[in-house]
Design a protein around this motif. Structure first.
Motif, PDB file in Angstrom:
ATOM      1  N   PRO A 111     -12.417 -41.203   7.800  1.00  0.00           N
ATOM      2  CA  PRO A 111     -11.564 -41.044   6.609  1.00  0.00           C
ATOM      3  C   PRO A 111     -10.115 -41.484   6.836  1.00  0.00           C
ATOM      4  CG  PRO A 111     -12.581 -38.936   7.236  1.00  0.00           C
ATOM      5  CD  PRO A 111     -13.020 -39.955   8.231  1.00  0.00           C
ATOM      6  N   VAL A 112      -9.617 -41.348   8.054  1.00  0.00           N
ATOM      7  CA  VAL A 112      -8.254 -41.784   8.356  1.00  0.00           C
ATOM      8  C   VAL A 112      -8.161 -43.305   8.225  1.00  0.00           C
ATOM      9  CG1 VAL A 112      -6.490 -41.915  10.171  1.00  0.00           C
ATOM     10  CG2 VAL A 112      -7.784 -39.793   9.845  1.00  0.00           C
ATOM     11  N   GLU A 113      -9.177 -44.007   8.744  1.00  0.00           N
ATOM     12  CA  GLU A 113      -9.191 -45.464   8.640  1.00  0.00           C
ATOM     13  C   GLU A 113      -9.362 -45.914   7.195  1.00  0.00           C
ATOM     14  OE1 GLU A 113     -12.259 -46.412  11.455  1.00  0.00           O
ATOM     15  OE2 GLU A 113     -10.829 -46.542  13.115  1.00  0.00           O
ATOM     16  N   VAL A 114     -10.156 -45.175   6.416  1.00  0.00           N
ATOM     17  CA  VAL A 114     -10.337 -45.498   4.995  1.00  0.00           C
ATOM     18  C   VAL A 114      -8.991 -45.390   4.275  1.00  0.00           C
ATOM     19  CG1 VAL A 114     -11.389 -44.761   2.815  1.00  0.00           C
ATOM     20  CG2 VAL A 114     -12.788 -44.892   4.892  1.00  0.00           C
ATOM     21  N   GLU A 115      -8.251 -44.339   4.567  1.00  0.00           N
ATOM     22  CA  GLU A 115      -6.932 -44.179   3.936  1.00  0.00           C
ATOM     23  C   GLU A 115      -5.972 -45.278   4.373  1.00  0.00           C
ATOM     24  OE1 GLU A 115      -6.166 -42.287   1.323  1.00  0.00           O
ATOM     25  OE2 GLU A 115      -8.305 -41.795   1.432  1.00  0.00           O
TER      26      GLU A 115
ATOM     27  N   ILE B  46      -8.315 -61.997   1.382  1.00  0.00           N
ATOM     28  CA  ILE B  46      -8.528 -62.363   2.784  1.00  0.00           C
ATOM     29  C   ILE B  46      -7.643 -61.511   3.695  1.00  0.00           C
ATOM     30  CG2 ILE B  46      -8.228 -64.202   4.498  1.00  0.00           C
ATOM     31  CD1 ILE B  46      -9.366 -66.141   2.422  1.00  0.00           C
ATOM     32  N   ASN B  47      -6.413 -61.284   3.301  1.00  0.00           N
ATOM     33  CA  ASN B  47      -5.527 -60.434   4.109  1.00  0.00           C
ATOM     34  C   ASN B  47      -6.061 -59.006   4.195  1.00  0.00           C
ATOM     35  OD1 ASN B  47      -3.667 -62.448   4.783  1.00  0.00           O
ATOM     36  ND2 ASN B  47      -2.618 -62.193   2.824  1.00  0.00           N
ATOM     37  N   ALA B  48      -6.593 -58.503   3.103  1.00  0.00           N
ATOM     38  CA  ALA B  48      -7.186 -57.157   3.110  1.00  0.00           C
ATOM     39  C   ALA B  48      -8.401 -57.109   4.033  1.00  0.00           C
ATOM     40  CB  ALA B  48      -7.573 -56.745   1.686  1.00  0.00           C
ATOM     41  N   LEU B  49      -9.203 -58.156   4.021  1.00  0.00           N
ATOM     42  CA  LEU B  49     -10.379 -58.212   4.899  1.00  0.00           C
ATOM     43  C   LEU B  49      -9.971 -58.261   6.370  1.00  0.00           C
ATOM     44  CD1 LEU B  49     -12.579 -60.639   2.802  1.00  0.00           C
ATOM     45  CD2 LEU B  49     -13.075 -58.227   3.279  1.00  0.00           C
ATOM     46  N   HIS B  50      -8.923 -59.013   6.679  1.00  0.00           N
ATOM     47  CA  HIS B  50      -8.425 -59.043   8.060  1.00  0.00           C
ATOM     48  C   HIS B  50      -8.003 -57.646   8.505  1.00  0.00           C
ATOM     49  CE1 HIS B  50      -8.447 -63.221   9.354  1.00  0.00           C
ATOM     50  NE2 HIS B  50      -8.057 -63.582   8.143  1.00  0.00           N
ATOM     51  N   LYS B  51      -7.277 -56.968   7.650  1.00  0.00           N
ATOM     52  CA  LYS B  51      -6.824 -55.611   7.976  1.00  0.00           C
ATOM     53  C   LYS B  51      -8.024 -54.687   8.172  1.00  0.00           C
ATOM     54  CE  LYS B  51      -3.818 -52.316   8.502  1.00  0.00           C
ATOM     55  NZ  LYS B  51      -3.031 -52.222   9.731  1.00  0.00           N
ATOM     56  N   ALA B  52      -8.993 -54.788   7.293  1.00  0.00           N
ATOM     57  CA  ALA B  52     -10.180 -53.938   7.387  1.00  0.00           C
ATOM     58  C   ALA B  52     -10.934 -54.196   8.687  1.00  0.00           C
ATOM     59  CB  ALA B  52     -11.095 -54.172   6.180  1.00  0.00           C
TER      60      ALA B  52
ATOM     61  N   SER C 228      -9.727 -55.301  11.450  1.00  0.00           N
ATOM     62  CA  SER C 228      -8.969 -54.770  12.591  1.00  0.00           C
ATOM     63  C   SER C 228      -9.089 -53.244  12.661  1.00  0.00           C
ATOM     64  CB  SER C 228      -7.509 -55.214  12.542  1.00  0.00           C
ATOM     65  OG  SER C 228      -6.813 -54.565  11.521  1.00  0.00           O
ATOM     66  N   LEU C 229      -9.231 -52.592  11.521  1.00  0.00           N
ATOM     67  CA  LEU C 229      -9.376 -51.129  11.504  1.00  0.00           C
ATOM     68  C   LEU C 229     -10.768 -50.672  11.931  1.00  0.00           C
ATOM     69  CD1 LEU C 229      -7.607 -50.203   8.144  1.00  0.00           C
ATOM     70  CD2 LEU C 229      -6.925 -49.445  10.421  1.00  0.00           C
ATOM     71  N   PHE C 230     -11.792 -51.329  11.412  1.00  0.00           N
ATOM     72  CA  PHE C 230     -13.170 -50.874  11.618  1.00  0.00           C
ATOM     73  C   PHE C 230     -13.917 -51.670  12.683  1.00  0.00           C
ATOM     74  CE2 PHE C 230     -12.013 -49.570   7.341  1.00  0.00           C
ATOM     75  CZ  PHE C 230     -12.407 -48.242   7.337  1.00  0.00           C
ATOM     76  N   GLY C 231     -13.406 -52.847  13.023  1.00  0.00           N
ATOM     77  CA  GLY C 231     -14.071 -53.690  14.004  1.00  0.00           C
ATOM     78  C   GLY C 231     -15.085 -54.638  13.387  1.00  0.00           C
ATOM     79  N   TYR C 232     -15.466 -54.376  12.166  1.00  0.00           N
ATOM     80  CA  TYR C 232     -16.406 -55.214  11.431  1.00  0.00           C
ATOM     81  C   TYR C 232     -16.333 -54.827   9.966  1.00  0.00           C
ATOM     82  CZ  TYR C 232     -19.848 -51.341  11.365  1.00  0.00           C
ATOM     83  OH  TYR C 232     -20.500 -50.156  11.161  1.00  0.00           O
ATOM     84  N   LEU C 233     -17.104 -55.516   9.117  1.00  0.00           N
ATOM     85  CA  LEU C 233     -17.012 -55.300   7.672  1.00  0.00           C
ATOM     86  C   LEU C 233     -18.373 -54.927   7.084  1.00  0.00           C
ATOM     87  CD1 LEU C 233     -14.717 -58.349   6.907  1.00  0.00           C
ATOM     88  CD2 LEU C 233     -14.035 -55.949   6.994  1.00  0.00           C
TER      89      LEU C 233
END
Length: 161
Positions: free
Chosen positions: A10-14, A31-37, A39-44
């Protein structure tokens, strides 16, 4: 599957939602949002794509299309230490195939797999732009040049944590 069906941190989701907000939730910033995601989760995974679609006000199909179009994005988890071996022309001619085989043997993995402990993943890529150092191996962002099969064990020892 909805986002309630899996266990996203939940912290990463926020943090992801905040990152989308910093991008003004503009669809053009997908694309920038996907890059950030990534980096946060390691994958999409699909659940992360659904969050981004909702936050950026774009259809999930569009998010999925972008994720599957660009090879940088992945929908499968990578290891803590992702290993990428260049198999472009210069690297291949200088023995990259033998380096790949040695990594496969040492890690007991096939290309495209992640170790059960989540420590390593193994992949090949076409060119990292360091042809003068061929054959080239990347572990995360670190580049190793002129790698021989004999040098594989030494590289792996650096990540023996």
């Amino acid at each position: 599957m909805s986002t309630a069906d899996i266990k996203l941190n939940p912290v990463e989701v926020e943090k992801l939602k905040a990152a989308c907000a910093e991008l003004n939730n503009e669809p053009g910033e997908l694309i920038n949002a996907l890059h950030k995601a990534q980096s946060l989760f390691g994958y999409l995974p699909a659940e992360v794509q659904e969050i981004i679609a909702e936050e950026m006000n774009v259809p999930v199909a569009k998010v999925y299309g972008v994720v599957t179009f660009y090879s940088f994005f992945t929908m499968t988890p990578k290891g803590k230490h992702p290993i990428s071996i260049c198999t472009g022309t210069a690297c291949y001619v200088r023995g990259a195939d033998k380096v790949v085989e040695e990594f496969k043997k040492k890690l007991n993995l096939e290309v495209g797999e992640t170790s059960e402990d989540g420590k390593f993943s193994l992949s090949c890529l076409r060119c990292v732009g360091a042809c003068g150092l061929a054959p080239v191996v990347m572990v995360g962002e670190k580049v190793y040049g002129r790698v021989s099969p004999d040098g594989v064990a030494e590289i792996l020892e650096e990540y023996a944590d």
